[in-house]
Design a protein around this motif. Structure first.
Motif, PDB file in Angstrom:
ATOM      1  N   UNK A 316       0.768  -1.101   0.026  1.00  0.00           N
ATOM      2  CA  UNK A 316      -0.005   0.079  -0.035  1.00  0.00           C
ATOM      3  C   UNK A 316       0.713   1.406   0.115  1.00  0.00           C
ATOM      4  N   UNK A 317       1.983   1.275   0.642  1.00  0.00           N
ATOM      5  CA  UNK A 317       2.896   2.420   0.640  1.00  0.00           C
ATOM      6  C   UNK A 317       3.378   2.710  -0.810  1.00  0.00           C
ATOM      7  N   UNK A 318       3.784   1.432  -1.598  1.00  0.00           N
ATOM      8  CA  UNK A 318       4.351   1.937  -2.783  1.00  0.00           C
ATOM      9  C   UNK A 318       3.231   2.183  -3.649  1.00  0.00           C
ATOM     10  N   UNK A 319       2.166   1.642  -3.443  1.00  0.00           N
ATOM     11  CA  UNK A 319       0.830   2.389  -4.221  1.00  0.00           C
ATOM     12  C   UNK A 319       0.566   3.496  -4.251  1.00  0.00           C
ATOM     13  N   UNK A 320       0.651   4.160  -2.905  1.00  0.00           N
ATOM     14  CA  UNK A 320       0.635   5.529  -2.586  1.00  0.00           C
ATOM     15  C   UNK A 320       1.701   6.369  -3.236  1.00  0.00           C
ATOM     16  N   UNK A 321       2.726   5.736  -3.280  1.00  0.00           N
ATOM     17  CA  UNK A 321       3.899   6.781  -3.986  1.00  0.00           C
ATOM     18  C   UNK A 321       3.641   6.729  -5.096  1.00  0.00           C
ATOM     19  N   UNK A 322       3.243   5.742  -6.057  1.00  0.00           N
ATOM     20  CA  UNK A 322       3.060   5.842  -7.504  1.00  0.00           C
ATOM     21  C   UNK A 322       1.730   6.815  -7.878  1.00  0.00           C
ATOM     22  N   UNK A 323       0.593   6.652  -6.893  1.00  0.00           N
ATOM     23  CA  UNK A 323      -0.405   7.321  -7.155  1.00  0.00           C
ATOM     24  C   UNK A 323      -0.205   8.885  -6.830  1.00  0.00           C
ATOM     25  N   UNK A 324       0.638   9.122  -5.960  1.00  0.00           N
ATOM     26  CA  UNK A 324       1.154  10.551  -5.651  1.00  0.00           C
ATOM     27  C   UNK A 324       1.822  11.044  -6.984  1.00  0.00           C
ATOM     28  N   UNK A 325       2.728  10.183  -7.480  1.00  0.00           N
ATOM     29  CA  UNK A 325       3.498  10.749  -8.875  1.00  0.00           C
ATOM     30  C   UNK A 325       2.434  10.861 -10.083  1.00  0.00           C
ATOM     31  N   UNK A 326       1.599  10.021 -10.096  1.00  0.00           N
ATOM     32  CA  UNK A 326       0.358  10.207 -11.263  1.00  0.00           C
ATOM     33  C   UNK A 326      -0.191  11.616 -10.820  1.00  0.00           C
TER      34      UNK A 326
END
Length: 366
Positions: A316-326
């Motif tokens: 979930x931390x990784x997905x949050x980081x990706x979505x933040x960049x998106x």
């Protein structure tokens, strides 16, 4: 040497030209230095004093004045044959270094280094480095390549590049791919922030905390990206992402999708989905030609700017980081502009094939 009076007259006659050279910021230093010395001589300054001013010996000043009296300005600053700096490396040695570099390898190794070549030839490693630099030989670098063997290479290339350079009206062109097995990595010890005089630090080892797959669709014209993280990258997940893309694109627009030849993209489930969505058309890149898909360039930016230095304790931390960049990218999207024509690419590929065939026949390929 000529009589003093005629020599002085010559100096005075060339006074203006000598002043131009003495003030020059682009002339060779030896020309400027000699012009200054001759101007001082024209003013009647003694050779010993001139020598101090221009930082040479009085004998050198006398030689300059004699040469000027004989030859004038025509050869001011020219180094006479046999004078000046002598090459420290014989030409034969330079040719030997180049020949060994291009046609041989050190025993048990794949390439020469400055030190191994220096030891082999009997010169210093810095001299080897200068020889290589002067001839553009970069043994510390290796460029990768792959020529596609797709029998439909030219047709697929022309199709994709045509979409980039001349996108159809009332349509949207999307570059689609998945970045699979993105790892949630946590460092084994806390990282230290950057500060004056010290770069940021992080441990070289890490703990793996799971993976996710990012499906992404890059809109060619605007640079906007539609992205979705899913646990796997099977045909069912790909179809789910296609539904996301279909819902995001306004009705009434055709959807041209550029993607690679991954088996998931040609699965029967995907084929049935295409049959139910006639406005969507797939355009496959040639095999071994992922460089044709612009979304790969965007994936590299994602890795450099959001993932490589990231610390993620969970998926979930990784997905949050990706979505933040998106989200940040969506606030200021920038298109990745394609400029190469199909003709220019085909010319380079043809040249590459000729070279590859020549190397294959000669038996020097590895």
């Amino acid at each position: 040497m000529r009589d003093a009076a005629p020599a002085l007259e010559l100096l005075l006659g060339q006074h203006e030209s000598l002043e131009v050279i003495a003030r020059s910021t682009s002339a060779a230093y030896r020309q400027v230095q000699r012009a200054r010395a001759l101007l001082l001589a024209a003013d009647g300054v003694a050779n010993t004093r001139i020598a101090v001013e221009v930082r040479v010996t009085p004998k050198t000043v006398r030689a300059w004045r004699e040469r000027f009296a004989e030859e004038g300005l025509a050869r001011l600053g020219e180094v006479r044959v046999g004078r000046g700096h002598k090459p420290s490396i014989p030409q034969a040695t330079i040719e030997q270094v180049v020949d060994l570099t291009l046609h041989t390898k050190p025993a048990g190794q794949t390439h020469w280094s400055c030190r191994s070549m220096a030891e082999r030839v009997g010169i210093s490693s810095s001299q080897v480095q200068r020889i290589w630099a002067a001839r553009g030989l970069k043994l510390h670098m290796v460029d990768t390549f792959k020529l596609s063997n797709d029998p439909q290479f030219e047709a697929k290339l022309t199709d994709v590049v045509g979409l980039y350079l001349n996108p159809p009206e009332q349509a949207i062109v999307l570059c689609v791919d998945e970045k699979s097995q993105i790892q949630a990595l946590d460092r084994t010890q806390p990282s230290l922030p950057i500060k004056k005089g010290r770069a940021a630090t992080m441990t070289h080892d890490y703990k793996r905390n799971g993976t996710t797959t990012l499906f992404a669709a890059l809109e060619v014209v605007t640079g906007r990206v539609i992205g979705e993280c899913l646990p796997r990258h099977r045909a069912s997940e790909f179809v789910k992402f296609l539904n996301t893309v279909d819902a995001a694109v306004p009705t009434g627009l055709e959807v041209h999708v550029i993607l690679d030849n991954y088996a998931t993209h040609k699965h029967a489930t995907v084929t049935r989905w295409l049959a139910r969505h006639p406005r969507v058309c797939f355009h496959f890149t040639p095999t071994s030609s992922s460089w044709l898909n612009l979304v790969e360039r965007w994936f590299r930016e994602l890795t450099d700017k959001a993932l490589r230095r990231g610390v993620c304790g969970s998926v979930p931390d990784l997905i949050t980081a990706i979505e933040s960049y998106l989200a940040a990218h969506s606030n200021n999207p920038r298109p990745l502009v394609w400029t190469a024509t199909a003709e220019s690419i085909l010319t380079k590929v043809a040249r590459g094939r000729v070279t590859l065939n020549r190397e294959t026949k000669s038996g020097t390929h590895h």
